[in-house]
Motif scaffolding. Structure first.
Motif, mmCIF file in Angstrom:
data_model
loop_
_atom_site.group_PDB
_atom_site.id
_atom_site.type_symbol
_atom_site.label_atom_id
_atom_site.label_comp_id
_atom_site.label_asym_id
_atom_site.label_seq_id
_atom_site.Cartn_x
_atom_site.Cartn_y
_atom_site.Cartn_z
ATOM 1 N N ASP A 47 0.855 -1.185 0.000
ATOM 2 C CA ASP A 47 0.000 0.000 0.000
ATOM 3 C C ASP A 47 0.890 1.234 0.000
ATOM 4 N N LYS A 48 0.900 1.955 -1.115
ATOM 5 C CA LYS A 48 1.818 3.087 -1.250
ATOM 6 C C LYS A 48 1.401 4.288 -0.413
ATOM 7 N N ARG A 49 0.243 4.229 0.196
ATOM 8 C CA ARG A 49 -0.154 5.293 1.112
ATOM 9 C C ARG A 49 0.360 5.048 2.534
ATOM 10 N N HIS A 50 0.818 3.852 2.790
ATOM 11 C CA HIS A 50 1.161 3.426 4.152
ATOM 12 C C HIS A 50 2.667 3.234 4.245
ATOM 13 N N PHE A 51 3.322 4.109 5.005
ATOM 14 C CA PHE A 51 4.770 4.083 5.126
ATOM 15 C C PHE A 51 5.206 3.771 6.552
ATOM 16 N N PHE A 52 6.390 3.201 6.657
ATOM 17 C CA PHE A 52 7.072 3.063 7.928
ATOM 18 C C PHE A 52 8.393 3.809 7.810
ATOM 19 N N ALA A 53 8.702 4.621 8.807
ATOM 20 C CA ALA A 53 9.914 5.428 8.773
ATOM 21 C C ALA A 53 10.774 5.132 9.989
ATOM 22 N N THR A 54 12.059 5.294 9.821
ATOM 23 C CA THR A 54 13.008 5.234 10.927
ATOM 24 C C THR A 54 13.833 6.511 10.896
ATOM 25 N N ILE A 55 13.919 7.202 12.027
ATOM 26 C CA ILE A 55 14.755 8.389 12.103
ATOM 27 C C ILE A 55 15.826 8.171 13.171
ATOM 28 N N ASP A 56 17.026 8.613 12.859
ATOM 29 C CA ASP A 56 18.117 8.552 13.829
ATOM 30 C C ASP A 56 17.974 9.718 14.791
ATOM 31 N N GLY A 57 18.144 9.448 16.070
ATOM 32 C CA GLY A 57 18.143 10.532 17.045
ATOM 33 C C GLY A 57 19.252 11.514 16.719
ATOM 34 N N PRO A 58 18.947 12.803 16.638
ATOM 35 C CA PRO A 58 19.972 13.781 16.248
ATOM 36 C C PRO A 58 21.109 13.850 17.257
ATOM 37 N N ALA A 59 22.321 14.048 16.739
ATOM 38 C CA ALA A 59 23.447 14.317 17.619
ATOM 39 C C ALA A 59 23.167 15.617 18.371
ATOM 40 N N ASP A 60 23.801 15.773 19.512
ATOM 41 C CA ASP A 60 23.606 16.977 20.335
ATOM 42 C C ASP A 60 22.169 17.123 20.812
ATOM 43 N N SER A 61 21.476 16.002 20.933
ATOM 44 C CA SER A 61 20.132 15.994 21.515
ATOM 45 C C SER A 61 20.069 14.825 22.491
ATOM 46 N N ILE A 91 8.922 7.311 23.350
ATOM 47 C CA ILE A 91 9.898 8.396 23.404
ATOM 48 C C ILE A 91 9.469 9.379 24.486
ATOM 49 N N TYR A 92 10.427 9.838 25.258
ATOM 50 C CA TYR A 92 10.154 10.796 26.340
ATOM 51 C C TYR A 92 10.326 12.194 25.767
ATOM 52 N N HIS A 93 9.210 12.803 25.376
ATOM 53 C CA HIS A 93 9.243 14.080 24.655
ATOM 54 C C HIS A 93 7.948 14.826 24.959
ATOM 55 N N PRO A 94 8.007 16.112 25.289
ATOM 56 C CA PRO A 94 6.783 16.831 25.674
ATOM 57 C C PRO A 94 5.769 17.001 24.551
ATOM 58 N N ASN A 95 6.206 16.858 23.302
ATOM 59 C CA ASN A 95 5.301 17.055 22.166
ATOM 60 C C ASN A 95 4.842 15.745 21.535
ATOM 61 N N ILE A 96 5.136 14.626 22.223
ATOM 62 C CA ILE A 96 4.733 13.299 21.738
ATOM 63 C C ILE A 96 4.169 12.540 22.926
ATOM 64 N N ASP A 97 2.942 12.033 22.786
ATOM 65 C CA ASP A 97 2.331 11.369 23.945
ATOM 66 C C ASP A 97 2.604 9.872 23.944
ATOM 67 N N ARG A 153 16.028 15.622 30.306
ATOM 68 C CA ARG A 153 16.908 15.146 29.237
ATOM 69 C C ARG A 153 17.549 13.810 29.616
ATOM 70 N N GLN A 154 17.893 13.670 30.881
ATOM 71 C CA GLN A 154 18.459 12.401 31.344
ATOM 72 C C GLN A 154 17.431 11.280 31.225
ATOM 73 N N ARG A 155 16.165 11.582 31.578
ATOM 74 C CA ARG A 155 15.100 10.585 31.432
ATOM 75 C C ARG A 155 14.919 10.208 29.956
ATOM 76 N N ALA A 156 14.976 11.203 29.085
ATOM 77 C CA ALA A 156 14.857 10.927 27.646
ATOM 78 C C ALA A 156 15.965 9.990 27.184
ATOM 79 N N GLN A 157 17.189 10.200 27.681
ATOM 80 C CA GLN A 157 18.307 9.329 27.321
ATOM 81 C C GLN A 157 18.105 7.913 27.845
ATOM 82 N N GLU A 158 17.517 7.803 29.031
ATOM 83 C CA GLU A 158 17.228 6.480 29.581
ATOM 84 C C GLU A 158 16.230 5.743 28.705
ATOM 85 N N TRP A 159 15.212 6.471 28.205
ATOM 86 C CA TRP A 159 14.221 5.850 27.323
ATOM 87 C C TRP A 159 14.846 5.434 25.990
#
Length: 199
Positions: A47-61, A91-97, A153-159
């Motif tokens: 299904d060309k409408r249905h994608f799966f993506a992988t993103i690398d966590g940015p350096a310095d984050s 993911i431990y992020h304030p803009n993602i539930d 940020r430390q909690r985010a790294q733990e996750w």
């Protein structure tokens, strides 16, 4: 890293899928090596409408070193309607539930038909650089971010270590399992020169 699988069976498939989506797939496939260097990969199966993506966590984050998996669906009416996207990786992020839903203006009121599926994923990766607790989706995470950013940020790294560090995850290894077929070149040949530019 970013990589699309383009199916060999084009005929009827192309008729069912809007040309805009077919063009996006072809253009991203054409520039896949450049986009891989951006820390993004996308695959589609059938299904060309249905994608799966992988993103690398940015350096310095706080997400550096992680690989985060997302699911995207292009609704009827795309590109005039924004794609639906959610994180599959916790993911431990304030803009993602906790359900993986994302609070990002380009996926809502600021979406434009001039954007694309790839650009949406690119914007999501940029959100990992700059969490915005003033416009939260998860109020608990946002409160932690505001009260003690260092601890948050430390909690985010733990996750990241708990949930986003599996090199054997099927989507992490998708780049090895999905390859472009000759159909991609046939699509690109049909595009006018004005569309043969980077996504």
């Amino acid at each position: 890293m970013l990589h699309f699988q383009v199916l060999e069976a084009l005929g009827e498939e192309e008729e069912r899928v809007p040309k805009r989506i077919v063009k996006e797939i072809a253009l991203i496939e054409k520039y896949r090596e450049k986009i891989r260097s951006e820390g993004i990969m996308m695959v589609t199966k059938g299904d060309k409408r249905h994608f799966f993506a992988t993103i690398d966590g940015p350096a310095d984050s706080p997400y550096a070193g992680g690989k985060f998996h997302l699911e995207m669906y292009l609704l009827e009416g795309y590109p005039f309607k924004a794609p639906k996207v959610r994180f599959l990786t916790p993911i431990y992020h304030p803009n993602i539930d906790k359900e993986g839903r994302i609070s990002l203006d380009v996926l809502q009121d600021n979406w434009s038909p001039a954007l694309s599926a790839f650009k949406a994923v690119y914007c999501i990766r940029m959100l990992l650089y700059a969490p915005n607790p003033d416009d939260p989706l998860d109020c608990k995470f946002a409160a932690h971010w505001k009260q003690d950013m260092t601890a948050a940020r430390q909690r985010a790294q733990e996750w990241v270590k708990l949930y986003a560090s599996d090199p054997d995850h099927p989507l992490t290894r998708a780049d090895e399992r999905f390859t472009c077929c000759e159909g991609c070149d046939r699509i690109l040949e049909k595009l006018p020169s004005s569309l043969r530019n980077a996504p």
